[in-house]
Design a protein around this motif. Sequence first.
Motif, PDB file in Angstrom:
ATOM      1  N   GLU A  68     -10.670  -7.310  -1.397  1.00  0.00           N
ATOM      2  CA  GLU A  68     -10.381  -6.578  -2.638  1.00  0.00           C
ATOM      3  C   GLU A  68     -10.106  -7.545  -3.783  1.00  0.00           C
ATOM      4  OE1 GLU A  68      -8.819  -5.956   0.253  1.00  0.00           O
ATOM      5  OE2 GLU A  68      -8.478  -3.794   0.539  1.00  0.00           O
ATOM      6  N   ASP A 102      -4.639   0.729  -6.195  1.00  0.00           N
ATOM      7  CA  ASP A 102      -5.817   0.191  -6.882  1.00  0.00           C
ATOM      8  C   ASP A 102      -5.470  -0.243  -8.303  1.00  0.00           C
ATOM      9  OD1 ASP A 102      -7.399   0.624  -4.674  1.00  0.00           O
ATOM     10  OD2 ASP A 102      -8.164   2.553  -5.370  1.00  0.00           O
ATOM     11  N   ARG A 103      -4.713   0.585  -8.997  1.00  0.00           N
ATOM     12  CA  ARG A 103      -4.315   0.248 -10.369  1.00  0.00           C
ATOM     13  C   ARG A 103      -3.408  -0.973 -10.390  1.00  0.00           C
ATOM     14  NH1 ARG A 103      -0.561   4.125 -14.194  1.00  0.00           N
ATOM     15  NH2 ARG A 103      -0.474   2.735 -16.015  1.00  0.00           N
ATOM     16  N   ARG A 114       0.825  -1.211   0.000  1.00  0.00           N
ATOM     17  CA  ARG A 114       0.000   0.000   0.000  1.00  0.00           C
ATOM     18  C   ARG A 114       0.860   1.263   0.000  1.00  0.00           C
ATOM     19  NH1 ARG A 114      -5.636  -1.734   0.022  1.00  0.00           N
ATOM     20  NH2 ARG A 114      -5.513  -3.927   0.638  1.00  0.00           N
TER      21      ARG A 114
END
Length: 301
Positions: free
Chosen positions: A212, A176-177, A169
């Motif tokens: 996710e 996210d990409r 992170r």
Amino acid sequence: MGTDETAGPRSRTTLEGFLRARRDRVRPEEVGLAGTERRRVPGLRREEVAVLAGVSTDYYTRLEQGRERHPSAQVLDALARALLLDEEAAGHLRRLADARGGRPRGPRRSERVDPHLLRLLGRWADTPAFVLGGTLDLLALNGLARALYSGFASTGNLARMTFLDPAARVFHRDWDRAAASVVAELHKAAGTRPDDPRLGALVGELSLRSTEFRVLWSRHEVRGKGRGTKALHHAAVGDLEVHYQGFTVNGADAGGQQLIVYQAEPGSPSEEALALLGSLHTAYRADEGSERDTGAASGRA
């Protein structure tokens, strides 16, 4: 019997699951259909896909339910057009159809990196490079790649690093990409190796441990690791922007391996940061070697 996508993602990608997921993502207005009426489904209805592809609704329904196992190449091409699939996703569609109609494959041999390729990696001192396996295992890294990923607890598998290691992170400035890209690469791998138990175990593990991942897996995006740009952050040298390029590795034992090379723009701050990272890595290795030598000498005294 078809898979139940609402019960959670399966480790094996199926043709029926792929068709349903991609149908849900096409808006009626994108294919020239009126989209103002109240609709029960987010994308296209089965009968609308059938009309666009030039097949009967019953035939398309059997495809989605797993009851039609041998669609022709013409039908697959028509479905790719109806669902607005790009070239990579259309190829994935064909591979899924081939896998469903064929015989199960035996277990794959373990992936080994060619010694000549390992030597080549070692000679690239100023650019990070590594060999990526078919299930996104990092099979070999050169010194600068190891330095770049030094903040991770393990560099065994790119997907596990991205979804299960908190360091990702921070390392990926656009996590996210990066996460979506990893899942798209795994989906492509699932089309080429549908019966690979290691891939199935990896997808199953990530599905259980990461919400996710489950959401992204259910979208059935398909993409290989070709080329692009990554925005990264390293604790020792700060922000980096690197271009990456993937090269297919040929050979009997390659098994879908790719050589991935990162490069910074010449003269850019990122190039300077990579050079600094390389110097820090070299100095660390030298200090580590001195400590080992000192410890060995003390033991002999």
